[in-house]
Scaffold this motif. Structure first.
Motif, PDB file in Angstrom:
ATOM      1  N   ASN A 151      48.062 -53.328 109.820  1.00 11.82           N
ATOM      2  CA  ASN A 151      46.964 -53.622 110.742  1.00 11.82           C
ATOM      3  C   ASN A 151      45.717 -52.803 110.425  1.00 11.82           C
ATOM      4  OD1 ASN A 151      48.623 -55.441 112.022  1.00 11.82           O
ATOM      5  ND2 ASN A 151      49.160 -54.084 113.705  1.00 11.82           N
ATOM      6  N   ASN A 152      45.908 -51.648 109.788  1.00  6.95           N
ATOM      7  CA  ASN A 152      44.770 -50.818 109.369  1.00  6.95           C
ATOM      8  C   ASN A 152      44.326 -51.096 107.938  1.00  6.95           C
ATOM      9  OD1 ASN A 152      44.443 -49.409 111.819  1.00  6.95           O
ATOM     10  ND2 ASN A 152      46.085 -47.989 111.292  1.00  6.95           N
ATOM     11  N   LYS A 153      44.907 -52.173 107.356  1.00  7.80           N
ATOM     12  CA  LYS A 153      44.548 -52.606 105.998  1.00  7.80           C
ATOM     13  C   LYS A 153      44.825 -51.536 104.943  1.00  7.80           C
ATOM     14  CE  LYS A 153      41.097 -56.042 107.429  1.00  7.80           C
ATOM     15  NZ  LYS A 153      41.746 -56.276 108.699  1.00  7.80           N
ATOM     16  N   LYS A 154      45.866 -50.756 105.171  1.00  9.06           N
ATOM     17  CA  LYS A 154      46.275 -49.739 104.200  1.00  9.06           C
ATOM     18  C   LYS A 154      47.261 -50.309 103.180  1.00  9.06           C
ATOM     19  CE  LYS A 154      44.175 -46.317 106.410  1.00  9.06           C
ATOM     20  NZ  LYS A 154      43.014 -45.582 105.832  1.00  9.06           N
ATOM     21  N   VAL A 155      47.905 -51.427 103.520  1.00 11.30           N
ATOM     22  CA  VAL A 155      48.848 -52.090 102.618  1.00 11.30           C
ATOM     23  C   VAL A 155      48.601 -53.595 102.697  1.00 11.30           C
ATOM     24  CG1 VAL A 155      50.640 -50.310 102.799  1.00 11.30           C
ATOM     25  CG2 VAL A 155      50.629 -52.233 104.411  1.00 11.30           C
ATOM     26  N   PRO A 156      48.962 -54.347 101.651  1.00 14.39           N
ATOM     27  CA  PRO A 156      48.842 -55.809 101.720  1.00 14.39           C
ATOM     28  C   PRO A 156      49.995 -56.399 102.527  1.00 14.39           C
ATOM     29  CG  PRO A 156      49.776 -55.164  99.609  1.00 14.39           C
ATOM     30  CD  PRO A 156      49.447 -53.887 100.332  1.00 14.39           C
ATOM     31  N   ASP A 157      49.857 -57.644 102.908  1.00 18.90           N
ATOM     32  CA  ASP A 157      50.880 -58.334 103.696  1.00 18.90           C
ATOM     33  C   ASP A 157      52.166 -58.448 102.876  1.00 18.90           C
ATOM     34  OD1 ASP A 157      52.452 -59.969 105.227  1.00 18.90           O
ATOM     35  OD2 ASP A 157      51.099 -61.701 105.192  1.00 18.90           O
ATOM     36  N   PRO A 158      53.236 -57.763 103.291  1.00 21.52           N
ATOM     37  CA  PRO A 158      54.472 -57.803 102.497  1.00 21.52           C
ATOM     38  C   PRO A 158      55.196 -59.130 102.550  1.00 21.52           C
ATOM     39  CG  PRO A 158      54.815 -56.575 104.518  1.00 21.52           C
ATOM     40  CD  PRO A 158      53.353 -56.890 104.460  1.00 21.52           C
ATOM     41  N   PHE A 159      54.717 -60.046 103.373  1.00 28.39           N
ATOM     42  CA  PHE A 159      55.341 -61.362 103.476  1.00 28.39           C
ATOM     43  C   PHE A 159      54.715 -62.364 102.503  1.00 28.39           C
ATOM     44  CE2 PHE A 159      57.474 -61.304 107.891  1.00 28.39           C
ATOM     45  CZ  PHE A 159      57.718 -59.935 107.804  1.00 28.39           C
ATOM     46  N   TYR A 160      53.650 -61.980 101.809  1.00 27.07           N
ATOM     47  CA  TYR A 160      52.920 -62.891 100.930  1.00 27.07           C
ATOM     48  C   TYR A 160      53.184 -62.550  99.460  1.00 27.07           C
ATOM     49  CZ  TYR A 160      49.117 -65.597  98.840  1.00 27.07           C
ATOM     50  OH  TYR A 160      48.401 -66.480  98.080  1.00 27.07           O
ATOM     51  N   MET A 212      54.021 -61.452  95.925  1.00 28.67           N
ATOM     52  CA  MET A 212      54.749 -60.273  95.463  1.00 28.67           C
ATOM     53  C   MET A 212      54.186 -58.988  96.077  1.00 28.67           C
ATOM     54  SD  MET A 212      57.037 -61.512  93.323  1.00 28.67           S
ATOM     55  CE  MET A 212      57.523 -60.273  92.127  1.00 28.67           C
ATOM     56  N   ASN A 213      53.445 -59.117  97.179  1.00 26.50           N
ATOM     57  CA  ASN A 213      52.799 -57.949  97.784  1.00 26.50           C
ATOM     58  C   ASN A 213      53.769 -56.840  98.143  1.00 26.50           C
ATOM     59  OD1 ASN A 213      50.250 -59.000  97.589  1.00 26.50           O
ATOM     60  ND2 ASN A 213      50.058 -59.564  99.743  1.00 26.50           N
ATOM     61  N   ASN A 214      54.988 -57.220  98.526  1.00 23.22           N
ATOM     62  CA  ASN A 214      55.948 -56.192  98.933  1.00 23.22           C
ATOM     63  C   ASN A 214      56.214 -55.190  97.809  1.00 23.22           C
ATOM     64  OD1 ASN A 214      57.714 -55.276 101.111  1.00 23.22           O
ATOM     65  ND2 ASN A 214      59.399 -55.788  99.723  1.00 23.22           N
ATOM     66  N   GLU A 215      56.054 -55.637  96.579  1.00 23.23           N
ATOM     67  CA  GLU A 215      56.256 -54.746  95.437  1.00 23.23           C
ATOM     68  C   GLU A 215      55.120 -53.734  95.283  1.00 23.23           C
ATOM     69  OE1 GLU A 215      59.047 -54.659  93.059  1.00 23.23           O
ATOM     70  OE2 GLU A 215      59.693 -55.474  94.992  1.00 23.23           O
ATOM     71  N   LYS A 216      53.996 -54.001  95.941  1.00 25.12           N
ATOM     72  CA  LYS A 216      52.838 -53.110  95.846  1.00 25.12           C
ATOM     73  C   LYS A 216      52.884 -51.984  96.875  1.00 25.12           C
ATOM     74  CE  LYS A 216      49.984 -57.033  94.365  1.00 25.12           C
ATOM     75  NZ  LYS A 216      48.830 -57.897  94.709  1.00 25.12           N
ATOM     76  N   ILE A 217      53.870 -52.014  97.759  1.00 25.70           N
ATOM     77  CA  ILE A 217      53.977 -51.017  98.826  1.00 25.70           C
ATOM     78  C   ILE A 217      55.004 -49.968  98.427  1.00 25.70           C
ATOM     79  CG2 ILE A 217      54.484 -50.679 101.278  1.00 25.70           C
ATOM     80  CD1 ILE A 217      53.739 -53.631 101.710  1.00 25.70           C
ATOM     81  N   ASP A 274      70.445 -60.648 100.515  1.00 25.05           N
ATOM     82  CA  ASP A 274      70.213 -61.811  99.651  1.00 25.05           C
ATOM     83  C   ASP A 274      69.275 -62.834 100.289  1.00 25.05           C
ATOM     84  OD1 ASP A 274      71.860 -62.977 101.542  1.00 25.05           O
ATOM     85  OD2 ASP A 274      73.506 -63.407 100.162  1.00 25.05           O
ATOM     86  N   TRP A 275      68.711 -62.510 101.456  1.00 23.35           N
ATOM     87  CA  TRP A 275      67.725 -63.390 102.092  1.00 23.35           C
ATOM     88  C   TRP A 275      66.451 -62.617 102.465  1.00 23.35           C
ATOM     89  CZ3 TRP A 275      67.451 -60.788 106.566  1.00 23.35           C
ATOM     90  CH2 TRP A 275      68.613 -60.159 107.023  1.00 23.35           C
ATOM     91  N   ILE A 276      66.334 -61.378 101.998  1.00 25.07           N
ATOM     92  CA  ILE A 276      65.139 -60.601 102.337  1.00 25.07           C
ATOM     93  C   ILE A 276      64.965 -59.466 101.326  1.00 25.07           C
ATOM     94  CG2 ILE A 276      66.292 -58.905 103.841  1.00 25.07           C
ATOM     95  CD1 ILE A 276      63.888 -59.170 105.749  1.00 25.07           C
ATOM     96  N   GLN A 277      63.716 -59.104 101.085  1.00 23.96           N
ATOM     97  CA  GLN A 277      63.411 -57.921 100.288  1.00 23.96           C
ATOM     98  C   GLN A 277      63.377 -56.698 101.216  1.00 23.96           C
ATOM     99  OE1 GLN A 277      63.421 -57.820  97.138  1.00 23.96           O
ATOM    100  NE2 GLN A 277      63.246 -59.998  96.578  1.00 23.96           N
ATOM    101  N   PRO A 278      63.499 -55.492 100.670  1.00 27.40           N
ATOM    102  CA  PRO A 278      63.543 -54.289 101.525  1.00 27.40           C
ATOM    103  C   PRO A 278      62.253 -54.057 102.299  1.00 27.40           C
ATOM    104  CG  PRO A 278      63.409 -53.692  99.203  1.00 27.40           C
ATOM    105  CD  PRO A 278      63.672 -55.161  99.244  1.00 27.40           C
ATOM    106  N   MET A 279      62.387 -53.572 103.519  1.00 28.37           N
ATOM    107  CA  MET A 279      61.254 -53.107 104.298  1.00 28.37           C
ATOM    108  C   MET A 279      60.969 -51.669 103.891  1.00 28.37           C
ATOM    109  SD  MET A 279      60.190 -55.593 106.233  1.00 28.37           S
ATOM    110  CE  MET A 279      60.475 -56.592 104.765  1.00 28.37           C
ATOM    111  N   ARG A 280      59.771 -51.416 103.384  1.00 28.31           N
ATOM    112  CA  ARG A 280      59.501 -50.162 102.673  1.00 28.31           C
ATOM    113  C   ARG A 280      59.585 -48.914 103.546  1.00 28.31           C
ATOM    114  NH1 ARG A 280      60.892 -51.843  97.857  1.00 28.31           N
ATOM    115  NH2 ARG A 280      59.574 -53.500  97.038  1.00 28.31           N
ATOM    116  N   ASP A 281      59.331 -49.045 104.840  1.00 31.37           N
ATOM    117  CA  ASP A 281      59.419 -47.877 105.731  1.00 31.37           C
ATOM    118  C   ASP A 281      60.746 -47.825 106.462  1.00 31.37           C
ATOM    119  OD1 ASP A 281      59.086 -50.045 107.420  1.00 31.37           O
ATOM    120  OD2 ASP A 281      57.731 -48.999 108.783  1.00 31.37           O
ATOM    121  N   ARG A 282      61.637 -48.765 106.160  1.00 33.58           N
ATOM    122  CA  ARG A 282      62.924 -48.922 106.845  1.00 33.58           C
ATOM    123  C   ARG A 282      62.739 -49.064 108.352  1.00 33.58           C
ATOM    124  NH1 ARG A 282      63.211 -49.156 102.085  1.00 33.58           N
ATOM    125  NH2 ARG A 282      64.755 -48.144 100.720  1.00 33.58           N
TER     126      ARG A 282
END
Length: 875
Positions: free
Chosen positions: A67-76, A78-83, A197-205
């Motif tokens: 929400n503070n635009k510090k990371v890209p949307d991890p749902f879009y 390959m953005n999750n790999e950038k976090i 097998d249906w989701i990538q990891p949430m980076r902050d757990r």
């Protein structure tokens, strides 16, 4: 009766009082690495927060960063790999301070003020106005907290709350395994956050104050953990006068003052008052059970499809000697009783509601949002979609959480029984040998590390949701039990003592639920299956997980896949597919050869369009096949799975953005309460009646329509449908095969009542003798006319009219769209979709949505297999 000593700032059971408000705006936060001050200093009013960033509470650290635009949307894409992942950064990177200033003055007389936190992940220290509220650090994601802050409130009324939130420990290595390396399961929290097998990891757990924070004000007595049980003896019918039901009610009364308090605990239900005089001693909590009440002629609560979901408002309160209400709780009560029994023919249990057998048609649910962005509106929409699938149960999977009360409220409303797992899964907890796991099976079998915390959390979560009529089944874990000491404590002590009214299943595919005589682990199969499999291959008699695919249509794919990656998977002759990397990252599961009979996909849009035909057929056949063997092979089935908390591409009836696909409507058809269906192997037409009453004088018709629109009545006959039964009536295989052999044919089955009102229509598209839909490829453009009119605010009726001497208008997708951009409005609820319209007939579809203030009147988009997209103005 239970007495416990209270401390001024110690943990006390959580409560939701009538006089309360939520602290859900104006929070600020900062990572611990940037703040050198301690909690006492930070929670003082003179500590500057000017450099701190806005925080999202309820929410996670990752939600705030997004929400503070510090990371890209991890749902879009390959953005999750950038976090940055917490496994790499270390826990301090996602350890944050959360601060909230609020106004509240100390109450007069014996008034009390409480701070309630419904969920923090994973541990925290809490400070208010320079004082530490919790003597020891709080641990556990599933353990609510409540603190009496009366004496800690500022005299000025200006207060500052500071919460230091620590991530889980350990965080686990997201190495691609189910739950990563499994160590995330060492804590009492979520397991999917390290990947599945249906989701990538949430980076902050999912670190953060993830659930509601409230301030509650009471008199001297705080009424907590009210418990209402309804007993409905005998076999009940939906209509008519009901014999009495028994209401059992209790509550805990908390007295934090230095003097005894006398008063009356009472509740009011449908104008009836039940009360008891009690005295609560100083600094104690007293559990009080009220006398049983015989509730005359109650309106009962029934599962979806079987009857109405009647709900009563019960007001429970404690009134002091002076006639003043000290505290009050409002409870929504559904009068029903859920029991189970063993079916010796199927070798599985079955569920009864109010004494009536219910054939379970369920869906597996993970969590509403992978980043824990929960809302009443989203819960309502998702559960409503399950109602629209004509399901009657949702299983909440064990790698996630005991769902929030707002989820159960929606299930109460829409009649969805809930099968609730506790947070254990065989994948992480040692059931199988797994080279991806960091520790051996013997060690993992003891997870979580803190058994006392686990049991305390179970007890608390049971108290939180036990009053909901939709909650039907407790389950020890997904595909495995917790360690034996935990299992025995939960099964033999906690559930009987704190609830005692629901079936407890030791694990989700237990032999005590569904006797496994076929080998394997009792779940599956998964993925694309020949339609014949659902009809002819016997599987587990109460199958907790069986499913297929779920790619949504092209507009849905565009929401999370970059344009350059919108490339259709290519099926190769060697039986493998070439799949784009973003599709693969978002867990695409192969459609492979199933698209080929419709013609090789030209591009991603063509692929997604044809995938909807596969989706519809798969889920209609799944539920039809199971229903055809109700009570002989099966007592229920639960689809794996019906929704996604992330932008994955498998196992979903609607996408993350709440846009339905054809899976939903194939299931909607196949799960109808009264349904005619065709077995593609035997060629028999059957009639299913899921209801409790015999249906008489029904006209069953079977007709075919060729690719030019020529209609041929095969037969029609009067039939009777016994309660909760499936019966075959018509052998049509030779006729259908003969009519379909050249180009394929449409088969239409209809059910009519004695007033000649159509109750059901089910249209199949049958391939040619080579298994190819050759006729579909040559269909002429439909002559369908479409009109739309607003029939109420937020309700639009669409009429689809197909003239005579015209081809069948096949597989039409309706969408409600913005008139300027033609983008879909979401969510929208359709009475049906992906509809086909016979020649010389019409269909009426109702679209239901929530209009926004200032929003233009939307348009209706319609497109089909043989109908180019059109945009229809709404009158």
């Amino acid at each position: 009766m239970l007495f416990t000593i209270l401390t001024v700032f110690g943990y006390i059971p959580f409560s939701n009082a009538q006089s309360s408000y939520e602290l859900n705006t104006g929070w600020k936060c900062a990572p611990i690495s940037e703040i050198k001050a301690d909690g006492k200093t930070i929670s003082a009013a003179n500590f500057s927060l000017n450099a701190w960033q806005p925080a999202t509470v309820p929410g996670t650290v990752l939600t705030t960063m997004l929400n503070n635009k510090k990371v890209p949307d991890p749902f879009y894409g390959m953005n999750n790999e950038k976090i940055k992942d917490i496994y790499t950064t270390g826990r301090d990177f996602y350890t944050y301070w959360f601060v909230k200033d609020f106004k509240e003055t100390a109450p007069s007389a014996d008034g009390q003020v409480y701070l309630n936190l419904r969920g923090v992940n994973y541990s925290c220290d809490i400070f208010l106005n320079g004082k530490k509220l919790n003597p020891q650090t709080h641990y556990g994601m599933f353990l609510r907290q409540s603190y009496n802050i009366t004496s800690a409130l500022s005299k000025s009324g200006q207060n500052r709350l500071a919460v230091l939130v620590y991530p889980p420990d350990p965080v686990g290595n997201p190495n691609g395994g189910q739950g990563g390396d499994g160590r995330i399961a060492k804590g009492v929290g979520l397991q999917y956050t390290a990947g599945w097998d249906w989701i990538q990891p949430m980076r902050d757990r999912n670190t953060g104050i993830w659930d509601k924070v409230t301030i509650e004000k009471t008199g001297a007595i705080n009424l907590i953990n009210p418990h209402v049980v309804t007993v409905v003896p005998g076999v009940r019918h939906v209509d008519g006068v009901q014999q009495p039901a028994i209401i059992k009610a209790s509550a805990e009364l908390q007295n934090p003052t230095a003097k005894p308090v006398k008063g009356v605990l009472e509740y009011i239900l449908d104008g009836n008052k039940v009360s008891k005089m009690v005295t609560i001693q100083p600094n104690t909590t007293l559990e009080v059970a009220l006398n049983d009440f015989a509730f005359k002629n109650p309106k009962l609560w029934w599962p979806n499809g079987y009857g109405p979901q009647n709900l009563y408002d019960l007001k429970m309160q404690f009134v002091t000697d002076g006639g003043k209400v000290s505290d009050q709780e409002n409870i929504s009560v559904g009068v029903r009783e859920i029991t189970t029994n063993w079916n010796s023919e199927t070798h599985s249990r079955y569920v009864m509601v109010n004494g009536q057998k219910v054939f379970i048609k369920g869906g597996n649910w993970i969590i509403s949002d992978a980043m824990l962005r929960f809302s009443d509106a989203r819960y309502d929409a998702e559960v409503r979609f399950h109602r629209d699938m004509n399901l009657n149960l949702i299983r909440v999977w064990g790698g996630a959480l005991v769902e929030r009360p707002e989820f159960y409220k929606a299930c109460d409303k829409y009649g969805m029984l809930v099968f609730q797992d506790f947070w254990i899964s065989g994948d992480a907890d040692g059931k199988w040998l797994d080279p991806m796991k960091a520790e051996d099976q013997w060690t993992r079998r003891k997870y979580p590390d803190d058994h006392k915390l686990y049991l305390k959390s179970v007890a608390d979560q049971v108290k939180m949701v036990r009053n909901h009529p939709s909650l039907a089944i407790w389950c020890g874990g997904n595909e495995t039990t917790p360690p034996e000491d935990i299992l025995l404590a939960v099964r033999d002590t906690i559930i009987p003592k704190l609830d005692g009214t629901r079936w407890f299943v030791e694990y989700s595919n237990s032999d005590l639920m569904s006797l496994n005589t076929l080998g394997g682990n009792g779940d599956g199969p998964y993925g694309i299956q020949p339609l014949s499999t659902f009809w002819e291959t016997r599987t587990y008699p109460f199958n907790s997980e069986v499913g297929s695919v779920g790619v949504s249509d092209y507009e849905s794919l565009q929401r999370f896949i970059p344009k350059e990656n919108l490339i259709a998977p290519q099926y190769e002759a060697n039986g493998k597919s070439r799949v784009d990397s973003v599709w693969d990252y978002h867990k695409y599961i192969g459609y492979d050869a199933s698209i080929e009979p419709y013609g090789k996909a030209k591009d991603a849009k063509d692929f997604a369009d044809k995938a909807q035909l596969v989706n519809y057929d798969q889920y209609r056949a799944l539920m039809e096949g199971f229903s055809s063997h109700m009570w002989s092979w099966y007592t229920g089935t639960i689809i794996w799975k019906t929704q996604n908390p992330w932008t994955a591409m498998r196992g979903q009836m609607y996408d993350y953005y709440l846009d339905p696909n054809a899976c939903l409507y194939g299931l909607h058809s196949g799960s109808e309460l009264l349904h005619a269906m065709y077995n593609p192997i035997s060629g028999m037409v059957s009639l299913v009646n899921n209801g409790f009453e015999t249906k008489r004088d029904l006209m069953l018709t079977a007709r075919t329509i060729n690719m030019d629109g020529k209609d041929s009545l095969l037969t029609q006959l009067f039939v009777e449908a016994q309660p909760s039964s499936s019966k075959a009536f018509l052998p049509l295989k030779s006729s259908i095969d003969n009519l379909a052999k050249d180009k394929g044919v449409f088969l239409c089955l209809q059910i009519w009542d004695k007033n000649k009102q159509k109750l059901s229509e089910n249209i199949y598209w049958i391939p040619d003798e080579h298994g190819i839909y050759s006729g579909l490829k040559e269909m002429k453009v439909a002559k369908l006319s479409t009109t739309a009119r607003q029939i109420a605010p937020g309700k639009i009726e669409v009429t689809l009219a197909n003239p005579g001497k015209a081809p069948l208008a096949f597989f039409n997708r309706l969408s409600l769209v913005d008139p300027s951009t033609h983008k879909r409005i979401l969510p929208v609820f359709y009475s049906d979709n992906y509809v086909s319209v016979l020649p010389e007939s019409e269909r009426k579809i109702v679209l239901d949505y929530q209009p926004q203030q200032g929003q233009q009147m939307p348009q209706v988009s319609i497109s089909g297999w043989n109908l180019p997209e059109q945009f229809i103005a709404v009158k």
